[in-house]
Design an enzyme around this catalytic site. Sequence first.
Site, PDB file in Angstrom:
ATOM      1  N   ASP A 123     -23.958   8.767 -15.843  1.00  0.00           N
ATOM      2  CA  ASP A 123     -24.423   9.028 -14.489  1.00  0.00           C
ATOM      3  C   ASP A 123     -24.392  10.533 -14.268  1.00  0.00           C
ATOM      4  O   ASP A 123     -23.380  11.190 -14.553  1.00  0.00           O
ATOM      5  CB  ASP A 123     -23.529   8.347 -13.448  1.00  0.00           C
ATOM      6  CG  ASP A 123     -23.677   6.830 -13.445  1.00  0.00           C
ATOM      7  OD1 ASP A 123     -24.541   6.313 -14.186  1.00  0.00           O
ATOM      8  OD2 ASP A 123     -22.924   6.170 -12.708  1.00  0.00           O
ATOM      9  N   ASP A 142     -29.305  -4.087  -7.220  1.00  0.00           N
ATOM     10  CA  ASP A 142     -27.938  -3.695  -6.890  1.00  0.00           C
ATOM     11  C   ASP A 142     -27.544  -4.432  -5.615  1.00  0.00           C
ATOM     12  O   ASP A 142     -28.194  -4.266  -4.572  1.00  0.00           O
ATOM     13  CB  ASP A 142     -27.844  -2.191  -6.672  1.00  0.00           C
ATOM     14  CG  ASP A 142     -28.442  -1.406  -7.843  1.00  0.00           C
ATOM     15  OD1 ASP A 142     -28.221  -1.819  -8.990  1.00  0.00           O
ATOM     16  OD2 ASP A 142     -29.124  -0.396  -7.590  1.00  0.00           O
TER      17      ASP A 142
END
Length: 240
Positions: free
Chosen positions: A8, A129
């Site tokens: 990330d 998500d």
Amino acid sequence: MIVLPAIDLKDHQVVRLRKGEFHTVHRVAEDPLQTARAFAAAGAKYIHMVDLDGARSGARKNEAEVRAVAEHSGLKVELGGGLRTLADLEAADAMGVTRMVIGSAAVSDPDFVRAAVERYGERIAVGIDARDGVVKTAGWEDSSGLDYLDFAASMEQIGVKIVIFTDIETDGMLTGPSWDRLESLQRKITCRIIASGGVSSNEDIRRLRDMGLYGAIVGKAYYTGAVDLALAVKEAGEQC
């Protein structure tokens, strides 16, 4: 099953969050390319990268880091975060990205997903998500009000072949994946499913493999040493 170690990126740094909450951001590695090369040395063939700046605001800041990994790590890059237009996908393609993940834009603009699939086929994945079964967008900060199973089915209907499912409550928590929700998703759709969030051990990888999933993303568990990546790759099977 493909094992996808994760990077990330925020402000050009390799970071992790807890439950996707930006105030928990902390740096976990010094250099994206060096980290990616360590993944490759462990036998990984794919890497899952997220531009957190792009996911949150739509303005990607980390293209140089993504390009370096795509060109010099030997890994196939799966990239999400801020891919909201065909121009964004073209830019990712030009960076050498193998698979492009559409997240928030899949909720707001399903016609864009349809056009993306028509152009890029199985190089497109949709990231779903969810918190408490409800799809979240904009870096997990906004609620769509959509049930994750119904949304997944709608994506399958427009031609999506690969879905990446993250249960936000498990992400970065090292508590194990959301087994029940993953099983429900398997019953709902025929898309290939990549599990994301909560992987805490090599046993979790083996269980995901035995479920018949297409892939599993490993993030925090790698950086804390809770998962032996080389063993995970070996036990998961062919990385194609």
